[in-house]
Design an enzyme around this catalytic site. Structure first.
Site, PDB file in Angstrom:
ATOM      1  N   CYS A 153      29.361  52.107  54.699  1.00 14.37           N
ATOM      2  CA  CYS A 153      30.551  52.947  55.279  1.00 14.37           C
ATOM      3  C   CYS A 153      31.689  52.902  54.532  1.00 14.37           C
ATOM      4  O   CYS A 153      32.204  53.648  54.076  1.00 14.37           O
ATOM      5  CB  CYS A 153      30.684  52.667  56.688  1.00 14.37           C
ATOM      6  SG  CYS A 153      29.186  52.631  57.686  1.00 14.37           S
ATOM      7  N   VAL A 157      33.715  55.943  53.125  1.00 13.65           N
ATOM      8  CA  VAL A 157      34.942  56.294  54.014  1.00 13.65           C
ATOM      9  C   VAL A 157      35.770  56.456  52.563  1.00 13.65           C
ATOM     10  O   VAL A 157      36.736  57.586  52.616  1.00 13.65           O
ATOM     11  CB  VAL A 157      35.428  55.317  54.709  1.00 13.65           C
ATOM     12  CG1 VAL A 157      37.023  55.619  54.957  1.00 13.65           C
ATOM     13  CG2 VAL A 157      34.830  55.207  56.045  1.00 13.65           C
TER      14      VAL A 157
END
Lengths: 519, 547
Positions: A153, A157
């Site tokens: 992630c 991101v």
């Protein structure tokens, strides 16, 4: 008595001693400010009611005890299925440690996987340097033939562009320009581990078939008579893929198993450490483009991959983790149709044996109610097999199941008189399952190791089928596919049924008049 | 003490056995059990019969004198239930070795009895004779006598070594042992006008307990049950009962009739299987007790209870009727009386297409005829071949039988339900019949039967393979050996495929001559797919359609 060097007690025994018990009781009384036990009991009982179930099912934001994992886990699982391939996860290293331990605890094998170990400055300035250094280091230290990159992630991101980064890394000389570095974006905030498997497999095939990110010409398909086989994310991959290879051999089918991790998750102990073992060769992965068709055992693990392969003019067929007689029939007949090879007598006999075994034991499974949870395909396969046995898969729950999956499940239920009172629950978690087990009890629960809490809490006996299985060893070595696999699943279910009868009748002098030798 | 041959002859003179009574003297001398056919599949031996008849005595140590075979294979194979001691489940054997065979096993037996006494101190010890010690001349009667005197506890010889005959003979010899050594050796603490014996009932899955509450409600006391959930002392006192109910007449008729002779206890043959039979038995018990001096109001109470229970049971059965409409049953029973089951099944709307009568008396058979008509199939011989043929021929929807015939049914793709000793459910009384219906319903509607009756789906449409199979058949007709070795796609099944595992019937059905595939195939049924393909190939289309 505290611990004594003459006779060391294990933790499960030690803390039962008086002084520990007293210490724990004092701590609770003096420092924990506990609630009135009667109140605790009252709430506990309330949490088993239909009223609580309603509130539980009205949950919107909170997930409790999810039965799914994140995309990169599936990515690592898929990447390990290729010859001498090192899965490289671009992002924070903690995540990667999780994937390794998760897979190792299930397969009881070391899991080779590296991370680009992004830190705070990488999060601010982008992870390019970490990727470049990481590729160079792992290339030099572990000598893989291929590095398959996925992301966590953190990298997603901040928007790291793997395609551009890998190109730049190569330009900077981290790895040779013609070195294979396929990649996939696998953020955990989208989908689950089955999605990660799908993305990674697609990424690797795309790399080989579609010109290696612009560094080579695209492959031209010259159709041959072989077929590609994809197992999907599967806790039984070791046993299953070996079983599938045996079936292919019996049918004399030319095949390529894509992402064959059956060896790397089952290396022998003979003094040699195999960081890599077996797997689909890079050559085979490239040549798979020429195959006549691709068969996936798990539809929801391969949605994008199959669409990509179909785009290369192959026939694609997806199953839903076929278990039992009819599902295996369909699988074999599809193989037979595509390859024009007859189903050999040996397999027909195996089929007959499974039917025979089911008939022998039918009375014990018939009419029993089951709750199942797990990955969407596994749930489907298990439910179909149970219906075949005359059992009722009353609650089928898949945290990573979709609306489409739900419809498919409901259609399956509608196809059998035993599916009348059954229902599929997509996107629900194990805390929902708890409410279901209390308000609409079933005879058995099928799920992974985490089901043991539900077993203890609700008293529903757990049959361990799924991923991960941490607290029982070596189940992954036994296939669940093919007729032999169906036999294994049948035996697993029956063992628990009989264990339960024994457990319920074993009380000496009370119920043991039915504690029988012959069942 | 009488010798074994005398006892056996005595058993054969059984006047209570209708079948025996109808025989000539010569026939009677030959024995009432069929001689075993060497080379045929056979049932259990006399030892087995004696053991299963007495094993349900719960507070007795059952000691098997012989090599490990006899007890090793029969340990705890009886689904009886005990409300108390579990001693009966302990496996005691002298485990004779070669030395014992050479020097005799009597001392070892004596020491074994001593050790049981010291370690378990049971109410009694039953010592079972087996073939080996009987052949080397071990006198268990004497050992038991000596041990009894020494240890001050009943040590009962059960003299039924396997070779003397069939399982059924063993049942009876066990009964003789009880008559000789146990019954009448004790006195009850008190007696009532409501004391009965139940003989030949084994409390399988605890099913007697389903009936006992009804008797309790009526104030009727089971003074002793021989032998389900039996206690040694109760049997010793059983001669004080006012009346007896004979459940499995084939096994223990000698006990009932001799108790009538010796102690004047009248008995009737009855059953608690099925609604009407249960009611009938309760009425009979009440009637007999009243005849022996119980107050006449017992009958009124009995009738009231019957009316109440019957209504409940009929209501419960009602829901099965639509599910059972047109379903046909084959009933192969060993111990359980066929006719009483027949009545029970008919009550639920099932059609009986055949039933076994091997262990039924002539009277039983008459009853069966009454119930299901003259054309009913009555099977004497229970060979697998016979059952298999019956299942195929009668096209039954379900077979109810003991565990041994299970696989014959399954191979003939017929649903099957266990109603003999190894079954897991209790079928007795008004509650039991509903349970039986539930189990039949489950068995009938289990989806596996559909699967079982179908061949692999690829056989249904694979025309190419059919052509190959036919070609292979022709090749094989010329040279069966080479044909079979060609290892084509699939070998053709010349013997009916569903008979795999039952070579006897395969050969019987098709003859050993495998060179005649066409003939054997036309006789075959739809399950043999290779045959079916050829079959349709050989027949005109009209016939195919008719199939």
């Amino acid at each position: 008595m505290t611990q004594n060097a003459e006779h060391i007690l294990d933790h499960s025994e030690l803390f039962r001693g008086d002084e520990y018990q007293q210490m724990l009781a004092n701590k609770k009384a003096l420092f924990e400010n506990p609630h009135d036990p009667a109140e605790v009991d009252r709430i506990k009982e309330w949490s088993k009611t239909p009223e609580y179930r309603e509130k539980n099912f009205a949950r919107e934001a909170l997930t409790v005890n999810p039965a799914k994992a994140c995309q990169p886990l599936g990515a690592v699982f898929a990447a390990l299925g290729f010859e001498s391939t090192l899965p490289f996860v671009h992002g924070s290293q903690g995540c990667v440690a999780y994937y390794r331990s998760h897979l190792s605890r299930h397969f009881k094998e070391p899991t080779s996987c590296v991370s680009s170990s992004m830190t705070e400055d990488a999060a601010v300035f982008g992870g390019l340097n970490n990727l470049t250094d990481g590729l160079a280091n792992s290339y030099n230290m572990y000598k893989p033939k291929m590095i398959a990159v996925a992301t966590t992630c953190m990298a997603e991101v901040i928007g790291d562009d793997l395609n551009a980064f890998i190109k730049t890394s190569k330009e900077k000389g981290s790895v040779p320009a013609d070195y294979d570095v396929p990649f996939a974006h696998t953020p955990a905030f989208v989908g689950s581990h089955v999605t990660g498997y799908d993305n990674t497999l697609k990424g690797i095939l795309e790399h080989f078939w579609d010109g290696k990110a612009g560094t080579a010409p695209k492959l031209q398909r010259r159709a041959n008579n072989t077929i590609n086989f994809i197992g999907g994310f599967d806790g039984y991959t070791v046993g299953n893929i070996r079983e599938i290879k045996r079936i292919f051999k019996l049918m004399r089918i030319g095949y390529t198993i894509l992402a064959d991790n059956s060896d790397v998750f089952d290396t022998p102990t003979d003094g040699e450490f195999r960081m890599y073992d077996g797997g689909t060769t890079l050559k085979d992965a490239a040549n798979a483009v020429h195959a006549k068709a691709t068969i996936s055992m798990q539809q929801y693990c391969t949605e994008k991959t199959l669409a990509f392969i179909k785009g290369h003019d192959q026939e694609v067929v997806a199953f839903n983790h076929p278990l039992g007689v009819s599902a295996t029939d369909e699988f074999l007949m599809t193989l037979s149709r595509i390859t024009n090879r007859a189903i050999p007598n040996a397999l027909e006999r195996e089929r007959g044996r499974l039917v025979d075994a089911m008939a022998d034991s039918s009375a014990h499974v018939h009419g029993k109610k089951f709750a199942i949870y797990g990955d969407p395909d596994l749930c489907y396969g298990l439910a179909a097999f149970l219906l075949e046995l005359g059992a009722e898969p009353t609650h089928v729950l898949s945290t990573n199941g979709s609306k489409a999956w739900e419809q498919k499940m409901q259609a399956l239920f509608a196809s059998s008189p035993f599916g009348k009172n059954c229902r599929a629950f997509p996107g629900k978690d194990l805390w929902h399952m708890r409410s279901l087990l209390f308000t609409e009890p079933v005879d058995f629960l099928i799920g992974n190791t985490y089901g043991k809490y539900l077993e203890r809490d609700t008293g529903t006996p757990l049959i361990r089928i799924g991923f991960p299985i941490f607290d029982r060893h070596h189940h992954h070595r036994y296939p669940v596919w093919g007729y032999q696999g169906g036999m294994n699943v049948l035996v697993k279910i029956l063992d628990k049924i009989f264990d339960e009868i024994d457990r319920k009748t074993s009380s000496v002098g009370k119920t043991d008049y039915s504690f029988d030798i012959i069942r | 003490m009488t010798s074994l041959p005398t006892t056996i002859q005595d058993v054969f003179n059984e006047p209570g056995c209708a079948r025996n009574a109808s025989k000539s003297n010569v026939e009677r001398k030959n024995g009432c059990t069929k001689q075993l056919k060497p080379g045929g599949a056979a049932g259990g031996c006399a030892f087995d019969g004696a053991k299963i008849a007495l094993q349900p005595f719960t507070d007795v140590a059952h000691l098997v004198h012989g090599p490990i075979a006899c007890e090793g294979n029969s340990w705890d194979n009886r689904g009886s239930a005990s409300s108390g001691s579990d001693l009966w489940r302990r496996s005691f054997t002298t485990d004779m070795s070669e030395t014992d065979v050479v020097f005799g096993g009597e001392k070892r037996l004596y020491r074994a009895v001593k050790e049981i006494t010291e370690k378990y101190n049971p109410q009694a010890i039953f010592v079972y004779q087996t073939c080996v010690p009987a052949m080397i001349g071990d006198d268990i009667d004497m050992v038991c006598k000596a041990a009894s005197a020494k240890f001050g506890k009943p040590v009962i010889p059960i003299n039924a070594p396997g070779f003397v005959g069939s399982k059924n003979l063993g049942n009876k010899l066990a009964g003789e042992a009880l008559l000789e050594h146990v019954i009448g050796t004790g006195e009850p603490d008190y007696t009532t006008p409501y004391d009965i014996n139940i003989i030949g009932e084994y409390n399988l899955s605890g099913e007697l307990w389903q009936v006992k509450p009804l008797l309790d409600e009526l104030g009727i006391r089971i003074l002793s049950c021989i032998s389900g959930d039996g206690k040694y002392r109760e049997v010793a006192c059983s001669h004080r009962a006012k009346a007896a109910m004979m459940v499995c007449s084939k096994a223990m008729i000698n006990v009932a009739s001799k108790m009538k002779q010796r102690y004047g206890i009248p008995f009737f043959e009855g059953s608690f299987y099925g609604i009407e039979d249960s009611s009938d038995s309760l009425r009979q018990i009440a009637r007999m007790l009243i005849e022996r001096g119980a107050p006449a109001e017992l009958m009124e109470r009995t009738q009231a209870l019957i009316a109440r229970e019957e209504t409940k049971a009929w209501t419960a059965i009602e829901r099965f009727k639509p599910r059972f409409a047109g379903k046909r049953v084959v009933l192969i029973t060993g111990g359980v009386k066929s006719w009483s089951m027949v009545a029970a099944l008919q009550e639920a709307g099932l059609e009986i297409v055949g039933t076994s009568v091997k262990k039924s008396t002539e009277k039983d058979k008459e009853r069966i005829k009454e119930l299901i008509g003259q054309h009913a199939h009555m099977i004497e011989d229970m060979s697998p071949h016979e059952i298999y043929k019956m299942l195929k021929g009668a096209k039954a929807d379900i077979m109810l039988s003991g565990g041994k015939s299970q696989f014959v049914a399954l191979k003939a793709a017929t649903p099957w339900l266990d109603i003999n000793q190894e079954r897991c459910h209790a079928y007795m009384g008004y509650v039991g019949i509903v349970k039986l219906m539930e189990e039949i319903e489950k068995a009938l509607y289990n989806p596996i039967w559909h699967q079982l009756r179908q061949a692999a789906p690829w056989d249904e449409f694979d025309w190419k393979r059919q052509a190959k199979a036919v070609a292979q058949m022709h090749a094989q007709a010329v040279d069966p050996v080479r044909g079979a070795n060609t290892n084509g796609v699939k070998t053709i099944s010349f013997s009916n495929k569903s008979e795999v595992g039952d070579g006897e019937s395969a050969i019987a059905a098709h003859g050993p001559n495998l060179v005649e595939p066409a003939k054997s195939c036309t006789n075959s049924t739809a399950r043999c797919l290779a045959c079916k393909d050829i079959h349709s190939d050989l027949q005109p289309p009209a016939l195919q359609a008719a199939e």
